[in-house]
Write a protein that holds these residues in place. Structure first.
Motif, mmCIF file in Angstrom:
data_model
loop_
_atom_site.group_PDB
_atom_site.id
_atom_site.type_symbol
_atom_site.label_atom_id
_atom_site.label_comp_id
_atom_site.label_asym_id
_atom_site.label_seq_id
_atom_site.Cartn_x
_atom_site.Cartn_y
_atom_site.Cartn_z
ATOM 1 N N HIS A 292 3.380 -1.612 -11.400
ATOM 2 C CA HIS A 292 1.968 -1.938 -11.558
ATOM 3 C C HIS A 292 1.205 -1.334 -10.389
ATOM 4 N N VAL A 293 0.334 -0.405 -10.700
ATOM 5 C CA VAL A 293 -0.401 0.341 -9.671
ATOM 6 C C VAL A 293 -1.870 -0.035 -9.750
ATOM 7 N N ARG A 294 -2.510 -0.203 -8.592
ATOM 8 C CA ARG A 294 -3.952 -0.457 -8.563
ATOM 9 C C ARG A 294 -4.614 0.666 -7.779
ATOM 10 N N PHE A 295 -5.462 1.427 -8.437
ATOM 11 C CA PHE A 295 -6.233 2.451 -7.727
ATOM 12 C C PHE A 295 -7.469 1.778 -7.138
ATOM 13 N N ALA B 214 -2.268 11.153 -12.043
ATOM 14 C CA ALA B 214 -1.358 11.195 -13.201
ATOM 15 C C ALA B 214 0.081 10.879 -12.786
ATOM 16 N N ASP B 215 0.478 11.287 -11.594
ATOM 17 C CA ASP B 215 1.851 10.987 -11.135
ATOM 18 C C ASP B 215 2.053 9.483 -10.978
ATOM 19 N N PHE B 216 1.050 8.818 -10.397
ATOM 20 C CA PHE B 216 1.166 7.363 -10.256
ATOM 21 C C PHE B 216 1.214 6.701 -11.637
ATOM 22 N N VAL B 217 0.380 7.171 -12.548
ATOM 23 C CA VAL B 217 0.364 6.557 -13.879
ATOM 24 C C VAL B 217 1.689 6.832 -14.603
ATOM 25 N N GLN B 218 2.237 8.030 -14.394
ATOM 26 C CA GLN B 218 3.545 8.333 -14.970
ATOM 27 C C GLN B 218 4.610 7.361 -14.442
ATOM 28 N N TRP B 219 4.487 7.011 -13.169
ATOM 29 C CA TRP B 219 5.420 6.042 -12.549
ATOM 30 C C TRP B 219 5.301 4.686 -13.240
ATOM 31 N N THR B 220 4.073 4.263 -13.571
ATOM 32 C CA THR B 220 3.908 2.974 -14.274
ATOM 33 C C THR B 220 4.570 3.049 -15.648
ATOM 34 N N ALA B 221 4.446 4.228 -16.267
ATOM 35 C CA ALA B 221 4.963 4.367 -17.628
ATOM 36 C C ALA B 221 6.491 4.438 -17.638
ATOM 37 N N SER C 292 0.841 -1.198 0.000
ATOM 38 C CA SER C 292 0.000 0.000 0.000
ATOM 39 C C SER C 292 0.877 1.249 0.000
ATOM 40 N N LEU C 293 0.587 2.150 -0.908
ATOM 41 C CA LEU C 293 1.310 3.431 -0.935
ATOM 42 C C LEU C 293 0.333 4.458 -1.499
ATOM 43 N N ASP C 294 -0.195 5.306 -0.637
ATOM 44 C CA ASP C 294 -1.297 6.174 -1.054
ATOM 45 C C ASP C 294 -0.848 7.531 -1.561
ATOM 46 N N SER C 295 0.455 7.790 -1.445
ATOM 47 C CA SER C 295 0.950 9.062 -1.960
ATOM 48 C C SER C 295 2.422 8.918 -2.309
ATOM 49 N N LEU C 296 2.853 9.676 -3.316
ATOM 50 C CA LEU C 296 4.271 9.711 -3.665
ATOM 51 C C LEU C 296 4.960 10.849 -2.933
ATOM 52 N N ARG C 297 4.226 11.523 -2.053
ATOM 53 C CA ARG C 297 4.775 12.669 -1.317
ATOM 54 C C ARG C 297 4.872 12.311 0.164
ATOM 55 N N PRO C 298 6.097 12.309 0.716
ATOM 56 C CA PRO C 298 6.286 11.841 2.100
ATOM 57 C C PRO C 298 5.373 12.532 3.124
ATOM 58 N N GLU C 299 5.215 13.861 3.035
ATOM 59 C CA GLU C 299 4.408 14.546 4.072
ATOM 60 C C GLU C 299 2.948 14.131 3.965
#
Ligand code: SAM
Length: 335
Positions: free
Chosen positions: A186-189, A174-181, A123-130
């Motif tokens: 593999h990300v699951r929303f 979009a940031d998560f999808v950019q990470w997949t690209a 589980s990782l709900d954000s790419l931003r630590p704060e």
């Protein structure tokens, strides 16, 4: 006794060969969408399955036809005997998988390898630590991030689970999808779902249609390709054309996938839930401790399974708080 082959068929023709087992209802995070702010009451150990009970009950399920077991929680890896349980389950004829928040994954890689456990959802709900600290009420971003990198280096089948909540992290789609690209992950929303104490309301759920619309806006309509899914997939899968990664949408709220549901859930206190949303539970542990045959109980629970979302088949019903107060909070079910 119920013949083994029929025991896990329900009245809608669904065959249940996938069991999710919660190892523990405690967690080392406090995600706002999962655990009530005040926590959940601690109960004495005797209420929960001991290791040998869990393994014996799991064996009964495999003899009835379960072929996949996913460990979940709470956080499964904080259970003290998690290693032994994983290795014990590995002796059963099942595919093993785990859902974890990732904090302790590095310590468990040898166990995963010895058990042949290849499928890890983190589980990782954000790419931003704060932001992640605000959502989880704990500051573990770097450890989770490092462990995600470790799992990737070591070749595990990794999926990242992201619960999307409007106004909280939906600006990161979009940031998560950019990470997949760019990295082939593999990300699951996961659509935000209602459970006891999590202050859900429908307006905070970001629907499948909206997620896709936002991805298309950012990457272009033709760049978003639908991928074929496996028979019992909960996620509808997509990828950005020409890239290796994928993103999926688990649309439990806006577009449920109950018709192909093959899942059962065993809580850490030994109750069988035939649906994530069902308040009704079957107490297998008490029966097991009394020396009873638990197979007829399992069969009966499967036969009572409702067609969709524990009977909350419409959005109106799902949104009616009166209808889901008898369910537990997610942390005590094991998502
Ligand atoms: N601690 C482990 C983890 O983080 O994956 C396993 C347990 S957790 C309950 C399993 C999954 O349920 C996680 O991916 C979590 O994000 C998801 N989840 C929890 N509450 C949810 C909710 N209200 N709506 C949607 N998904 C939820």
């Amino acid at each position: 006794m119920q013949p083994a082959a029929a025991a896990l068929h329900d009245t809608f023709g669904r065959r249940h060969d996938y069991l999710r087992i919660s190892l523990i209802e405690r967690c080392n995070m406090r995600c706002t969408y999962c655990m009530p702010e005040e926590g959940i009451p601690l109960r004495p150990r005797a209420h929960f399955m001991r290791q040998e009970e869990l393994l014996a009950i799991a064996r009964e399920f495999t003899e009835l036809g379960v072929r996949k077991i996913r460990l979940t929680g709470g956080e499964p890896l904080i259970r003290r005997d998690a290693d032994e349980i994983i290795l014990g389950l590995a002796r059963l004829p099942v595919e093993l998988a785990i859902s974890t928040n990732g904090i302790l994954v590095d310590r468990f890689l040898p166990t995963f390898r010895d058990a042949g456990l290849r499928k890890v959802n983190v589980s990782l709900d954000s790419l931003r630590p704060e932001r992640m600290a605000a959502i989880t009420r704990r500051d573990y971003f770097q450890r989770v991030w490092d462990n995600i990198a470790l799992l990737r280096r070591e070749g595990f089948e990794l999926k990242i689970n992201v619960v999307l909540m409007r106004g909280t992290n939906d600006d990161e789609i979009a940031d998560f999808v950019q990470w997949t690209a760019s990295e082939g992950v593999h990300v699951r929303f996961i659509e935000f779902m209602p459970f006891d104490g999590n202050r859900w309301d429908l307006s905070r759920t970001v629907s499948q249609a909206e997620i896709l619309e936002r991805v298309r806006e950012r990457f272009g309509h033709d760049a978003v390709q639908a991928l074929p899914g496996a028979a019992n997939d909960t996620a509808r899968l997509y990828r950005i054309a020409g890239t290796e990664g994928s993103f999926g949408i688990i649309a439990t709220v806006s577009n449920p996938f109950c018709d192909t549901c093959n899942r059962l859930r065993l809580t850490a206190d030994g109750k069988l839930k035939n649906c994530l949303f069902s308040g009704a539970e079957t107490d297998l542990l008490t029966a097991f401790r009394a020396g009873a045959d638990i197979r007829p109980l399992i069969a009966e629970s499967v036969l009572l399974k409702k067609r969709s979302r524990g009977g909350m088949d419409t959005l109106d019903r799902l949104s009616d708080p009166a209808l889901h107060t008898d369910n537990r909070s997610m942390v005590a079910i094991g998502g």
